[in-house]
Scaffold this motif. Structure first.
Motif, mmCIF file in Angstrom:
data_model
loop_
_atom_site.group_PDB
_atom_site.id
_atom_site.type_symbol
_atom_site.label_atom_id
_atom_site.label_comp_id
_atom_site.label_asym_id
_atom_site.label_seq_id
_atom_site.Cartn_x
_atom_site.Cartn_y
_atom_site.Cartn_z
ATOM 1 N N SER A 182 0.853 -1.195 0.000
ATOM 2 C CA SER A 182 0.000 0.000 0.000
ATOM 3 C C SER A 182 0.886 1.240 0.000
ATOM 4 C CB SER A 182 -0.907 0.013 1.241
ATOM 5 O OG SER A 182 -0.186 0.366 2.409
ATOM 6 N N TRP A 183 0.250 2.382 0.128
ATOM 7 C CA TRP A 183 0.971 3.655 0.135
ATOM 8 C C TRP A 183 1.418 4.077 1.526
ATOM 9 C CZ3 TRP A 183 -3.072 8.114 -0.963
ATOM 10 C CH2 TRP A 183 -4.139 8.009 -0.081
ATOM 11 N N ASP A 184 1.091 3.302 2.556
ATOM 12 C CA ASP A 184 1.277 3.752 3.930
ATOM 13 C C ASP A 184 2.737 3.969 4.312
ATOM 14 O OD1 ASP A 184 -1.410 3.890 4.462
ATOM 15 O OD2 ASP A 184 -1.545 1.857 5.237
ATOM 16 N N LEU A 185 3.640 3.091 3.882
ATOM 17 C CA LEU A 185 5.046 3.286 4.237
ATOM 18 C C LEU A 185 5.554 4.608 3.686
ATOM 19 C CD1 LEU A 185 7.631 2.278 5.548
ATOM 20 C CD2 LEU A 185 8.150 1.031 3.429
ATOM 21 N N GLY A 186 5.144 4.955 2.481
ATOM 22 C CA GLY A 186 5.527 6.249 1.919
ATOM 23 C C GLY A 186 4.958 7.408 2.718
ATOM 24 N N ILE A 187 3.721 7.278 3.138
ATOM 25 C CA ILE A 187 3.075 8.344 3.917
ATOM 26 C C ILE A 187 3.798 8.547 5.242
ATOM 27 C CG2 ILE A 187 0.984 8.912 5.217
ATOM 28 C CD1 ILE A 187 -0.608 7.618 2.924
ATOM 29 N N PHE A 188 4.054 7.471 5.964
ATOM 30 C CA PHE A 188 4.734 7.609 7.254
ATOM 31 C C PHE A 188 6.182 8.042 7.055
ATOM 32 C CE2 PHE A 188 1.182 4.927 8.709
ATOM 33 C CZ PHE A 188 0.789 5.676 9.798
ATOM 34 N N GLY A 189 6.791 7.599 5.965
ATOM 35 C CA GLY A 189 8.140 8.067 5.674
ATOM 36 C C GLY A 189 8.189 9.570 5.500
ATOM 37 N N GLN A 190 7.200 10.138 4.810
ATOM 38 C CA GLN A 190 7.142 11.590 4.647
ATOM 39 C C GLN A 190 6.881 12.292 5.968
ATOM 40 O OE1 GLN A 190 4.124 11.950 1.525
ATOM 41 N NE2 GLN A 190 5.732 12.418 0.031
ATOM 42 N N ALA A 191 5.991 11.731 6.779
ATOM 43 C CA ALA A 191 5.675 12.358 8.065
ATOM 44 C C ALA A 191 6.898 12.388 8.982
ATOM 45 C CB ALA A 191 4.520 11.613 8.738
ATOM 46 N N VAL A 192 7.601 11.259 9.084
ATOM 47 C CA VAL A 192 8.776 11.203 9.956
ATOM 48 C C VAL A 192 9.887 12.082 9.409
ATOM 49 C CG1 VAL A 192 10.552 9.691 10.915
ATOM 50 C CG2 VAL A 192 8.172 8.930 10.852
ATOM 51 N N ARG A 193 10.045 12.133 8.097
ATOM 52 C CA ARG A 193 11.039 13.034 7.509
ATOM 53 C C ARG A 193 10.719 14.482 7.876
ATOM 54 N NH1 ARG A 193 12.084 14.156 1.003
ATOM 55 N NH2 ARG A 193 13.592 15.847 1.304
ATOM 56 N N SER A 194 9.444 14.840 7.875
ATOM 57 C CA SER A 194 9.053 16.196 8.275
ATOM 58 C C SER A 194 9.482 16.488 9.700
ATOM 59 C CB SER A 194 7.530 16.367 8.142
ATOM 60 O OG SER A 194 7.103 16.237 6.811
ATOM 61 N N TYR A 195 9.188 15.564 10.612
ATOM 62 C CA TYR A 195 9.597 15.744 12.002
ATOM 63 C C TYR A 195 11.112 15.864 12.107
ATOM 64 C CZ TYR A 195 4.916 14.554 13.787
ATOM 65 O OH TYR A 195 3.582 14.543 14.088
ATOM 66 N N ALA A 196 11.830 15.002 11.369
ATOM 67 C CA ALA A 196 13.290 14.999 11.436
ATOM 68 C C ALA A 196 13.884 16.310 10.932
ATOM 69 C CB ALA A 196 13.848 13.828 10.628
ATOM 70 N N GLU A 197 13.165 16.977 10.028
ATOM 71 C CA GLU A 197 13.631 18.254 9.480
ATOM 72 C C GLU A 197 12.997 19.443 10.203
ATOM 73 O OE1 GLU A 197 12.738 17.921 5.331
ATOM 74 O OE2 GLU A 197 14.386 16.517 4.945
ATOM 75 N N PHE A 198 12.326 19.166 11.353
ATOM 76 C CA PHE A 198 11.702 20.201 12.188
ATOM 77 C C PHE A 198 10.663 20.999 11.401
ATOM 78 C CE2 PHE A 198 15.981 19.426 13.882
ATOM 79 C CZ PHE A 198 15.660 19.034 15.173
ATOM 80 N N ARG A 199 9.914 20.283 10.575
ATOM 81 C CA ARG A 199 8.826 20.899 9.820
ATOM 82 C C ARG A 199 7.483 20.378 10.325
ATOM 83 N NH1 ARG A 199 8.277 19.024 5.124
ATOM 84 N NH2 ARG A 199 9.910 17.431 4.960
ATOM 85 N N VAL A 200 6.421 21.115 10.043
ATOM 86 C CA VAL A 200 5.081 20.613 10.327
ATOM 87 C C VAL A 200 4.887 19.327 9.530
ATOM 88 C CG1 VAL A 200 2.615 21.081 10.074
ATOM 89 C CG2 VAL A 200 4.174 22.920 10.757
ATOM 90 N N PRO A 201 4.417 18.259 10.156
ATOM 91 C CA PRO A 201 4.339 16.978 9.450
ATOM 92 C C PRO A 201 3.304 16.991 8.326
ATOM 93 C CG PRO A 201 3.245 16.826 11.581
ATOM 94 C CD PRO A 201 3.937 18.168 11.550
ATOM 95 N N VAL A 202 3.770 16.738 7.129
ATOM 96 C CA VAL A 202 2.882 16.687 5.964
ATOM 97 C C VAL A 202 3.169 15.415 5.180
ATOM 98 C CG1 VAL A 202 2.721 19.199 5.743
ATOM 99 C CG2 VAL A 202 4.495 17.955 4.484
#
Length: 479
Positions: free
Chosen positions: A57-77
């Motif tokens: 499914s697309w879920d791993l990509g979605i969570f990958g983007q969310a965690v990358r946002s957190y790691a870059e100190f951005r609002v999670p998108v």
């Protein structure tokens, strides 16, 4: 559930001694070794699936983007769900921010797969050590660790890539452990953070409060139940709608109305849920892995909120034994089994006491038998690791997209692009014109086999040219 409404008989193993130490200290080493093996098995399965582009499914990509946002100190998108899509407006799972430090060290969605494997394996240690501590047998503890680790709920979750519920599984194991040991404050402390895992977990926290009340802790139980229910309401009525671009909690739509008045709709929904064979089959398997003995423990009540929303959902993905939805139920039913075995040891009915003596062995045998048809069995097959032409074609397609470019891709490619690209899913990039398109020519998303036609349909406002093509995939660049 015969024992829910009566206070269980006193049991020395359930009493917390002075100083707060475990009543029967249990060595960690045997369980750590089993946990290492489980982590390796879970992660190997996940990694092979990822490496061979078998993402379901697309879920791993979605969570990958969310965690990358957190790691870059951005609002999670998650751009996969739409340009600038705020992930906290979909599901309320701020707990995934805890993965940001791991992502700094390992900036890949594979790091999420490893974290999930470790969290699941850690919960197995909790279940096994609790079983040994309460039932007094190392063999019993190790056996239940294995049975739990191979349970269908966890294996199906591993097969489904990463999901936020990976955090809920050990938290629920620790909560159930605290309840079994009579550590009421610890039960509150371990269960309260569940509200940060996913919005529905607030109802499970409330049910922990109910179990505390049944065990005589009425004030503490009422406070926790109120907290869980209030946080659930706050999340789905305020926090998620506030974060969402649409100003609503989208998943109410999973409970569809069937026409007529509201009362008729609710009656129909209830009737459909209670007469669904697929839903009840899932419950049957859930309880069968404990020999149905879990029904004798009040802990089984903690499964009701999750089962409740799955029953009323009109999404067939929620009903059966597949996907990740049953993972949170595994620590509940296995530790309910431990509680029930302890209780029936002193039963005046000889057959029940005898059944309690063999229940853990039976649960282990059932787990091993079921495992022959569950995902981890694939690790024993040489073809699982064999070179795959389609995977090589997919890998070449990913390599054809320059680092840092924006790309609209099909499901098999999404997770492989999220670490160093802005990634959209085919069909959800409305309002954005990505630099590249990476298309699955087998038509994962239903597009035609002609990539040029697909590009013109997706983005009539732009022109794209093919820069890479194989039998299975095509990559196009915006002119």
């Amino acid at each position: 559930m015969l024992d829910v409404l009566r206070k269980p008989a006193a049991d020395p193993a359930d009493e917390r001694p002075a100083g707060g130490q475990d009543p029967a200290p249990v060595p960690y080493l045997p369980y750590v070794l089993v946990a290492v093996l489980l982590t390796a098995a879970y992660f190997l399965y996940s990694w092979v699936q990822y490496d061979h582009f078998r993402t379901p499914s697309w879920d791993l990509g979605i969570f990958g983007q969310a965690v990358r946002s957190y790691a870059e100190f951005r609002v999670p998108v998650s751009e996969i769900k739409g340009p600038g899509f705020p992930i906290l407006g979909d599901h309320f799972s701020p707990v995934t921010a805890l993965l940001a430090p791991l992502y700094w060290l390992w900036p890949s969605p594979v790091s999420l797969l490893f974290a999930q494997a470790a969290l699941f394996a850690g919960s197995a240690v909790i279940v096994g050590r609790t079983a040994q501590q309460i039932l007094g047998s190392r063999a019993t503890g190790i056996a239940l660790t294995v049975a739990y680790g191979l349970s269908w709920g966890l294996q199906e979750a591993v097969k489904s890539d990463f999901h936020e519920i990976a955090f809920a599984v050990p938290l629920l194991a620790l909560t159930c452990r605290a309840l079994l040991l009579g550590r009421w404050t610890a039960a509150v402390g371990w269960s309260a953070p569940l509200v940060l895992v996913k919005e529905d977990m607030g109802l499970t926290v409330a049910m922990v409060g109910v179990v505390l009340a049944l065990k005589g802790q009425r004030k503490l139980g009422a406070a926790l139940a109120g907290f869980g229910a209030a946080f659930f309401a706050l999340t789905v009525l305020v926090l998620i709608p506030t974060a969402s671009k649409l100003g609503q909690y989208d998943y109410w739509a999973k409970i569809e109305t069937t026409g007529g008045g509201a009362e008729t709709s609710l009656v129909q929904i209830a009737a459909d849920a209670l007469t669904s064979g697929e839903r009840w089959e899932m419950v049957l398997y859930l309880l069968a892995i404990t020999g149905f003995l879990a029904l004798r423990s009040p802990l089984v009540l903690l499964a009701l909120p999750t089962l409740g929303w799955r029953f009323v959902s009109q999404d067939a993905n929620h009903w059966g034994m597949h996907w990740h939805y049953s993972a949170v139920l595994m620590p509940i039913v296995f530790l309910a089994l431990v509680d029930a075995v302890r209780a029936v040891r002193t039963s005046p009915r000889p057959w029940l006491a005898a059944y309690g003596k063999v229940a853990v062995a039976a649960a282990t045998a059932v787990a091993l038998a079921l495992a022959a048809n569950l995902p981890l069995r694939e690790l024993l097959k040489p073809e699982t690791y064999a070179a795959d032409v389609r995977a090589e074609q997919a890998r070449a397609a990913v390599a054809a997209v320059p680092e840092g470019a924006s790309v609209e891709a099909d499901v098999p490619l999404l997770a492989h692009l999220t670490a160093d690209h802005k990634v959209y899913w085919v069909g959800t990039a409305k309002g954005a014109t990505p630099d590249y398109l990476a298309l699955d020519l087998r038509g994962w998303s239903g597009q035609t086999s002609d990539p040029a036609v697909t590009a013109s349909q997706l983005h009539p406002e732009a022109a794209y040219e093919i820069v890479h093509r194989s039998e299975g995939f095509a990559v196009l660049r915006k002119k």
